[in-house]
Write an enzyme that holds these catalytic residues in place. Structure first.
Site, PDB file in Angstrom:
ATOM      1  N   GLY A  14       0.783  -1.014   0.090  1.00  4.62           N
ATOM      2  CA  GLY A  14       0.006  -0.041  -0.068  1.00  4.62           C
ATOM      3  C   GLY A  14       0.967   1.236   0.062  1.00  4.62           C
ATOM      4  CB  THR A  27      18.129   8.832  -3.820  1.00  2.00           C
ATOM      5  OG1 THR A  27      17.111   8.188  -4.017  1.00  2.00           O
ATOM      6  CG2 THR A  27      18.988   9.075  -5.390  1.00  2.00           C
ATOM      7  NE  ARG A  75      -1.259  -4.932  -1.317  1.00  2.00           N
ATOM      8  CZ  ARG A  75      -1.895  -3.793  -0.932  1.00  2.00           C
ATOM      9  NH1 ARG A  75      -2.405  -3.166  -2.183  1.00  2.00           N
ATOM     10  NH2 ARG A  75      -1.837  -3.230  -0.099  1.00  2.00           N
ATOM     11  CG  ASP A 106       3.092  -7.058   8.754  1.00  2.00           C
ATOM     12  OD1 ASP A 106       3.512  -7.208   9.765  1.00  2.00           O
ATOM     13  OD2 ASP A 106       2.494  -8.277   8.172  1.00  2.00           O
ATOM     14  CB  SER A 108       6.871  -4.536   1.921  1.00  2.00           C
ATOM     15  OG  SER A 108       5.457  -4.276   0.926  1.00  2.00           O
ATOM     16  CB  THR A 129       2.238   0.955   6.511  1.00  2.00           C
ATOM     17  OG1 THR A 129       0.768   0.806   6.797  1.00  2.00           O
ATOM     18  CG2 THR A 129       3.018   0.667   7.681  1.00  2.00           C
ATOM     19  CG  ASP A 131      -2.750   0.225   8.012  1.00  2.00           C
ATOM     20  OD1 ASP A 131      -3.477   1.159   7.634  1.00  2.00           O
ATOM     21  OD2 ASP A 131      -2.364  -0.733   7.214  1.00  2.00           O
ATOM     22  CG  ASP A 133       0.105  -2.546  10.581  1.00  2.00           C
ATOM     23  OD1 ASP A 133       1.133  -1.833   9.954  1.00  2.00           O
ATOM     24  OD2 ASP A 133      -0.541  -3.149  10.153  1.00  2.00           O
ATOM     25  N   GLY A 174      -6.587   0.983   8.786  1.00  2.00           N
ATOM     26  CA  GLY A 174      -5.897   0.654   9.903  1.00  2.00           C
ATOM     27  C   GLY A 174      -5.583  -0.986  10.018  1.00  2.00           C
ATOM     28  NE  ARG A 175      -2.219  -5.022   6.447  1.00  2.00           N
ATOM     29  CZ  ARG A 175      -1.571  -5.283   5.688  1.00  2.00           C
ATOM     30  NH1 ARG A 175      -1.831  -5.898   4.652  1.00  2.00           N
ATOM     31  NH2 ARG A 175      -0.168  -5.389   6.036  1.00  2.00           N
TER      32      ARG A 175
HETATM   33  P1  ADP Z   1       1.983  -4.268   2.804  1.00  2.00           P
HETATM   34  O1  ADP Z   1       3.544  -4.125   2.457  1.00  2.00           O
HETATM   35  O2  ADP Z   1       1.432  -2.663   2.543  1.00  2.00           O
HETATM   36  O3  ADP Z   1       1.735  -4.898   3.986  1.00  2.00           O
HETATM   37  P2  ADP Z   1       1.086  -6.465   1.013  1.00  2.00           P
HETATM   38  O4  ADP Z   1       0.638  -7.104   2.420  1.00  2.00           O
HETATM   39  O5  ADP Z   1       0.100  -6.527   0.264  1.00  2.00           O
HETATM   40  O6  ADP Z   1       1.330  -5.011   1.385  1.00  2.00           O
HETATM   41  O7  ADP Z   1       2.732  -7.044   0.686  1.00  2.00           O
HETATM   42  C1  ADP Z   1       3.160  -6.317  -0.605  1.00  2.00           C
HETATM   43  C2  ADP Z   1       3.835  -7.358  -1.260  1.00  2.00           C
HETATM   44  O8  ADP Z   1       5.070  -7.962  -0.365  1.00  2.00           O
HETATM   45  C3  ADP Z   1       3.130  -8.442  -1.793  1.00  2.00           C
HETATM   46  O9  ADP Z   1       2.438  -8.256  -2.835  1.00  2.00           O
HETATM   47  C4  ADP Z   1       4.332  -9.668  -2.102  1.00  2.00           C
HETATM   48  O10 ADP Z   1       5.049  -9.280  -3.041  1.00  2.00           O
HETATM   49  C5  ADP Z   1       5.073  -9.356  -0.872  1.00  2.00           C
HETATM   50  N1  ADP Z   1       4.905 -10.281   0.251  1.00  2.00           N
HETATM   51  C6  ADP Z   1       4.051 -10.159   1.127  1.00  2.00           C
HETATM   52  N2  ADP Z   1       4.022 -11.537   1.863  1.00  2.00           N
HETATM   53  C7  ADP Z   1       5.121 -12.002   1.443  1.00  2.00           C
HETATM   54  C8  ADP Z   1       5.437 -13.528   1.731  1.00  2.00           C
HETATM   55  N3  ADP Z   1       4.852 -14.156   2.909  1.00  2.00           N
HETATM   56  N4  ADP Z   1       6.555 -13.938   1.182  1.00  2.00           N
HETATM   57  C9  ADP Z   1       7.073 -13.258  -0.121  1.00  2.00           C
HETATM   58  N5  ADP Z   1       6.475 -12.011  -0.471  1.00  2.00           N
HETATM   59  C10 ADP Z   1       5.719 -11.388   0.321  1.00  2.00           C
END
Ligand code: ADP
Length: 326
Positions: A14, A27, A75, A106, A108, A129, A131, A133, A174-175
């Site tokens: 996100g 950078t 994602r 979380d 990522s 994020t 959130d 969190d 907030g997830r």
């Molecule tokens: P955020 O980082 O905002 O929590 P997501 O939960 O959608 O967002 O995760 C972003 C990306 O991180 C996913 O689309 C995926 O490419 C990678 N990712 C998330 N969980 C895993 C995992 N268990 N193993 C490998 N890559 C992951």
């Protein structure tokens, strides 16, 4: 810092306001330290497809004030497979990138942790994020801006709520965490916050609101954290409407309004400090850590701690809200 010449940066998951300030900070600090920098587009997807560009200082000019992320975000399901991560590793080798800074939430950072362990690759994470969190940091990049956006929106809704003597349920993001809802409620003088960390029965809520209306209040606002645990604002409003038909109940879902906009000074400064600290961490041979901030000091939080632990809600905030909403 053994053998690191080129640092790659990506934003993933996100988007959050302040990500651009973080990209700029990583950078510029890296170039200041004599490193080459490469921007990877569209998160882990760009790592697999090779959407990569060398960044000079001017590539990050005039972006500190912009919301979203110039690197785009995505994602990427493929990164969750060993084959996808192998492709990502091959791209890094081909591009001569020897370390990564991953800015995201979380999910990522979970991906970063798995990749770093699998390939023994140096990665430092930045908590990006809205959130808030992630465990081990008082604040995440984007949280303050989102909180301010929520405050502005709720202030506007309050005008209508008061004029019509209505009860508003306002859903915020907030997830699975209630930080935005709880602090948003305090900042706007809301009557209550429904958050996943604390269970609130409809009866308790109705009692609180009823006592408010009985005294001097002619409007009520309840902030609801979007979460399967709270059920969201719509479901809660339906239940209250069914059981207390005397109330004129309305629902507003703030949705993606909360993600956008120019970052606040707090977020710009946080992102700048954390971005610079990410480069310091790599210089110090740190890996598998997230940069955090605690009591205004930069800290390194192992990925294993940042991801796995639930960040607790401060009870003092709950008590403050309760006492001030009478
Ligand atoms: P955020 O980082 O905002 O929590 P997501 O939960 O959608 O967002 O995760 C972003 C990306 O991180 C996913 O689309 C995926 O490419 C990678 N990712 C998330 N969980 C895993 C995992 N268990 N193993 C490998 N890559 C992951």
């Amino acid at each position: 810092m053994a053998g690191i010449n080129c640092i790659g940066i990506l934003t993933s998951g996100g988007d959050a306001p302040g990500m651009n300030a973080a990209i700029r900070a990583v950078t510029r600090s890296a170039i200041f330290g004599g490193f080459k920098v490469k921007g990877i587009y569209r998160g882990y997807r760009g790592l697999i497809t090779g959407e990569i560009q060398e960044f000079k200082t001017q590539n990050v000019s005039n972006i500190i004030q912009a919301g979203g992320t110039i690197l785009k975000t995505a994602r990427c399901k493929e990164f969750q497979t060993p084959e996808g991560r192998q492709l990502a590793y091959e791209t890094l080798k081909k591009e001569g990138i020897d370390a990564l800074v991953v800015i995201g939430g979380d999910g990522s950072l979970t991906g970063a942790r798995i990749f770093a362990t699998e390939f023994n690759f140096p990665i430092v994470g930045l908590p990006g994020t809205i959130d808030n969190d992630l465990y081990g940091t008082d604040k995440t990049i984007g949280y303050d801006t989102a909180l301010n956006t929520i405050m502005e929106c709720v202030d506007k809704i309050r005008d209508t709520a008061t004029s019509h003597e209505r009860l508003f349920f306002i859903e915020v993001m907030g997830r699975d965490a209630g930080f935005l809802a709880l602090n948003g409620a305090i900042a706007t003088g809301a009557e209550a916050a429904i958050i996943p960390e604390i269970s609130t029965e409809v009866d308790q809520l109705a009692e609180l609101i009823q006592s408010g209306f009985r005294k001097s209040k002619n409007s009520s606002i309840v902030l609801v954290a979007e979460s399967p645990i709270t059920g969201g604002a719509m479901a809660l409003a339906e239940r209250v409407k069914n059981e207390y038909p005397q109330y004129d109940v309305r629902v507003t879902i703030l949705g993606h309004l909360q993600r956008g906009g120019s970052p606040t000074a707090v977020d710009r400064i946080l992102a700048s400090r954390m971005g610079a600290a990410a480069v310091d961490a790599l210089l110090e041979d740190q890996r598998n850590v997230m940069i955090g901030i605690r009591n205004d000091e930069i800290v390194y939080v192992p990925f294993s701690k940042a991801i796995k632990n639930d960040k607790p809600i401060n009870r003092e905030l709950l008590n403050t809200l309760r006492r001030l909403s009478i």
